[in-house]
Scaffold this active site. Structure first.
Site, PDB file in Angstrom:
ATOM      1  N   ALA A  11      27.992  55.256  39.778  1.00 47.21           N
ATOM      2  CA  ALA A  11      27.723  55.148  38.590  1.00 47.21           C
ATOM      3  C   ALA A  11      28.365  53.899  37.722  1.00 47.21           C
ATOM      4  O   ALA A  11      27.731  53.265  36.884  1.00 47.21           O
ATOM      5  CB  ALA A  11      27.035  56.813  37.616  1.00 47.21           C
ATOM      6  N   ALA A  81      37.442  55.391  41.339  1.00 44.87           N
ATOM      7  CA  ALA A  81      38.598  54.792  41.311  1.00 44.87           C
ATOM      8  C   ALA A  81      39.175  54.422  39.303  1.00 44.87           C
ATOM      9  O   ALA A  81      37.697  54.371  38.889  1.00 44.87           O
ATOM     10  CB  ALA A  81      39.106  53.991  42.163  1.00 44.87           C
ATOM     11  N   TYR A 181      48.288  51.690  40.101  1.00 49.80           N
ATOM     12  CA  TYR A 181      47.156  50.149  41.140  1.00 49.80           C
ATOM     13  C   TYR A 181      46.908  50.427  42.133  1.00 49.80           C
ATOM     14  O   TYR A 181      46.589  50.572  43.725  1.00 49.80           O
ATOM     15  CB  TYR A 181      46.580  49.464  39.843  1.00 49.80           C
ATOM     16  CG  TYR A 181      45.096  49.224  40.206  1.00 49.80           C
ATOM     17  CD1 TYR A 181      43.750  50.597  39.890  1.00 49.80           C
ATOM     18  CD2 TYR A 181      44.727  48.116  40.911  1.00 49.80           C
ATOM     19  CE1 TYR A 181      42.849  50.020  40.389  1.00 49.80           C
ATOM     20  CE2 TYR A 181      43.785  47.990  41.280  1.00 49.80           C
ATOM     21  CZ  TYR A 181      42.933  48.984  41.053  1.00 49.80           C
ATOM     22  OH  TYR A 181      41.271  48.311  42.020  1.00 49.80           O
TER      23      TYR A 181
HETATM   24  C1  UD1 Z   1      41.319  43.562  38.009  1.00 52.08           C
HETATM   25  C2  UD1 Z   1      40.919  44.736  38.454  1.00 52.08           C
HETATM   26  C3  UD1 Z   1      41.378  45.265  39.098  1.00 52.08           C
HETATM   27  C4  UD1 Z   1      41.031  45.182  40.386  1.00 52.08           C
HETATM   28  C5  UD1 Z   1      41.445  43.788  40.652  1.00 52.08           C
HETATM   29  C6  UD1 Z   1      40.764  42.916  41.800  1.00 52.08           C
HETATM   30  C7  UD1 Z   1      39.792  45.643  36.311  1.00 52.08           C
HETATM   31  C8  UD1 Z   1      40.518  46.513  35.163  1.00 52.08           C
HETATM   32  N1  UD1 Z   1      40.986  45.379  37.651  1.00 52.08           N
HETATM   33  O1  UD1 Z   1      42.638  43.628  38.309  1.00 52.08           O
HETATM   34  O2  UD1 Z   1      40.602  46.874  39.811  1.00 52.08           O
HETATM   35  O3  UD1 Z   1      41.068  45.927  41.851  1.00 52.08           O
HETATM   36  O4  UD1 Z   1      40.954  42.912  39.913  1.00 52.08           O
HETATM   37  O5  UD1 Z   1      41.538  41.525  41.606  1.00 52.08           O
HETATM   38  O6  UD1 Z   1      38.867  45.205  36.452  1.00 52.08           O
HETATM   39  N2  UD1 Z   1      44.461  39.003  31.185  1.00 52.08           N
HETATM   40  C9  UD1 Z   1      43.962  37.980  29.462  1.00 52.08           C
HETATM   41  N3  UD1 Z   1      43.739  38.505  28.532  1.00 52.08           N
HETATM   42  C10 UD1 Z   1      43.637  40.016  28.862  1.00 52.08           C
HETATM   43  C11 UD1 Z   1      43.443  40.349  29.995  1.00 52.08           C
HETATM   44  C12 UD1 Z   1      43.595  39.921  31.258  1.00 52.08           C
HETATM   45  O7  UD1 Z   1      44.898  37.075  29.826  1.00 52.08           O
HETATM   46  O8  UD1 Z   1      42.314  40.281  27.535  1.00 52.08           O
HETATM   47  C13 UD1 Z   1      44.928  38.336  31.724  1.00 52.08           C
HETATM   48  C14 UD1 Z   1      45.703  38.932  32.874  1.00 52.08           C
HETATM   49  O9  UD1 Z   1      46.964  39.442  32.396  1.00 52.08           O
HETATM   50  C15 UD1 Z   1      45.772  38.523  34.172  1.00 52.08           C
HETATM   51  C16 UD1 Z   1      44.319  38.020  34.128  1.00 52.08           C
HETATM   52  O10 UD1 Z   1      43.224  38.309  32.868  1.00 52.08           O
HETATM   53  O11 UD1 Z   1      46.549  37.282  34.447  1.00 52.08           O
HETATM   54  C17 UD1 Z   1      43.649  39.685  35.056  1.00 52.08           C
HETATM   55  O12 UD1 Z   1      43.300  40.172  34.937  1.00 52.08           O
HETATM   56  P1  UD1 Z   1      42.855  41.595  34.880  1.00 52.08           P
HETATM   57  O13 UD1 Z   1      40.439  40.919  34.409  1.00 52.08           O
HETATM   58  O14 UD1 Z   1      42.344  42.740  34.251  1.00 52.08           O
HETATM   59  O15 UD1 Z   1      42.554  41.596  36.908  1.00 52.08           O
HETATM   60  P2  UD1 Z   1      43.635  42.600  37.633  1.00 52.08           P
HETATM   61  O16 UD1 Z   1      44.444  42.856  36.789  1.00 52.08           O
HETATM   62  O17 UD1 Z   1      43.722  40.884  38.159  1.00 52.08           O
END
Ligand code: UD1
Length: 370
Positions: A11, A81, A181
């Site tokens: 879902a 997950a 994670y």
């Molecule tokens: C995400 C996924 C994870 C997946 C992985 C695979 C989520 C919650 N996490 O993790 O399940 O396995 O991709 O690639 O979907 N950032 C910002 N501002 C914000 C949030 C994040 O700058 O408000 C930056 C983070 O520091 C990071 C990047 O964006 O450098 C990506 O972050 P995020 O989307 O959380 O992805 P992952 O940690 O790569």
């Protein structure tokens, strides 16, 4: 005739898209989903879950629920997950319980009720830092992210103090597990590939990059960065960009990911293998923040560059898709700017609550912002 396929976490954002793709291919789809509050605030069947999907509400750690869900099933897609890298660093027991114990419960039941194939959602997170190239062209597999550099820059440095450049990471790169994670996802992958082989089933792991698309959980502040930015922008707030914004990722449209799952369920050559799944194009987080604000008609919302990092975050990681292209026949099709426009349109039709500051405070309070 098609197969009956169980999607755990069916879902959720990815599960709903996988379900639609499988139904289109003539399969029957059952979903087992706990409808957890962080993702499903109303705790009810999501409106965009295809009506043809049989939804069983239940926790992946509940053996009886898993047993019922497996009845008459030919193949399993295991997506159930907890998915936030940052959150995993403090919600250690919950993450490890749902992700690893949950996978163990699934396999305990599969021993008695085997299926033909199990495809598990792994993650690029397991690599830790991706592959890098030094300015002299030497490839480096063993880069470990340290603290921020003395001059305030963020890129990993070579022995001579020169910044290294991210290079496409192949599946052969050794895992470097830097977040709870990542540890959880690697265990899921190992349980799947080891136990399917042991018990006469076929196992496949997809190491997914950053997935985006319509249907992402907008009000979940621990969701992927594009959904977080979308909800900030929709509420008139600038996207909050960590580090210097130059960290690079590969953002893959959920429709491409859904196709990858369909191929992984069918392709005979995929058995026992792990595959990188991305779009094949990498971008910096700041660049994406700007493109997204523009796609939502809010170019005036300049990204806020925080110069702070989240504990457990990877600096750069971009995929080498050769193996998926060759063995799975995977070919990403979605154009990124079309994807952003589609996401913007979908966000405009949704109510979203911006809870990002709250989430950041949770990390800060626990010393998880560096
Ligand atoms: C995400 C996924 C994870 C997946 C992985 C695979 C989520 C919650 N996490 O993790 O399940 O396995 O991709 O690639 O979907 N950032 C910002 N501002 C914000 C949030 C994040 O700058 O408000 C930056 C983070 O520091 C990071 C990047 O964006 O450098 C990506 O972050 P995020 O989307 O959380 O992805 P992952 O940690 O790569």
């Amino acid at each position: 005739m098609g197969d009956t396929i169980l999607i755990t976490g069916g879902a959720g954002f990815v599960g709903r898209h996988v379900a639609r793709t499988l139904l289109d291919r003539g399969h029957r789809v059952r979903a087992l989903d706990g409808l957890i509050a962080q993702v499903h605030p109303r705790g009810e069947r999501p409106a965009d879950l295809d009506p043809e999907v049989e939804l069983l509400e239940g926790d992946i750690r509940d053996a009886a629920a898993v047993r019922r869900a497996l009845a008459g099933v030919d193949k399993v897609v295991h997506l159930a997950a907890e998915v936030g890298v940052g959150q995993s660093m403090y919600a250690v027991d919950r993450y490890t319980s749902v992700n690893d114990y949950g996978t163990a419960v699934l396999f305990q039941q599969l021993i008695d009720q085997p299926v033909r194939r199990v495809v598990v959602a792994s993650s690029m997170s397991i690599y830790g830092e991706g592959l890098y190239r030094t300015v002299d062209g030497e490839l480096r597999q063993d880069v470990v992210r340290g603290r921020r550099n003395a001059d305030g820059s963020w890129d990993p440095l070579d022995a001579s103090g020169r910044p290294m450049i991210p290079a496409p990471t192949p599946e052969t790169k050794a895992p470097t597990l830097k977040s709870v994670y990542a540890i959880n996802k690697y265990v899921q992958e190992l349980l799947t590939l080891t136990l399917t082989a042991q018990y006469g089933m076929e196992g496949v792991a997809l190491r997914l990059w950053n997935i985006y698309g319509p249907g992402q959980a907008l009000s979940n502040p621990y969701t992927g960065v594009l959904a977080i930015f979308a909800s900030r922008i929709a509420n008139g707030h600038p996207p909050m960009v960590f580090e210097d914004g130059r960290q690079r990722r590969d953002f893959v449209h959920v429709a491409d990911v859904a196709r990858a799952f369909a191929l992984a369920l069918e392709e005979p050559m995929a058995t026992g293998e792990a595959f990188n799944i991305g779009s094949g194009e990498d971008r910096s987080v700041e660049q994406v923040a700007r493109l997204q604000a523009a796609s939502m008609g809010r170019s005036d919302l300049e990204p806020l560059i925080t110069q702070q990092a989240r504990a457990g975050d990877i600096r750069h990681n971009i995929p080498d898709l050769t193996k998926a292209r060759t063995l799975l026949g995977y070919a990403p099709q979605q154009d990124f700017s079309d994807g952003l426009a589609e996401l913007a349109e979908w966000v405009a039709s949704q109510e979203s609550e911006d809870r990002v500051v709250e989430a950041r405070n949770e990390l800060e309070m626990r010393g998880l912002v560096l």
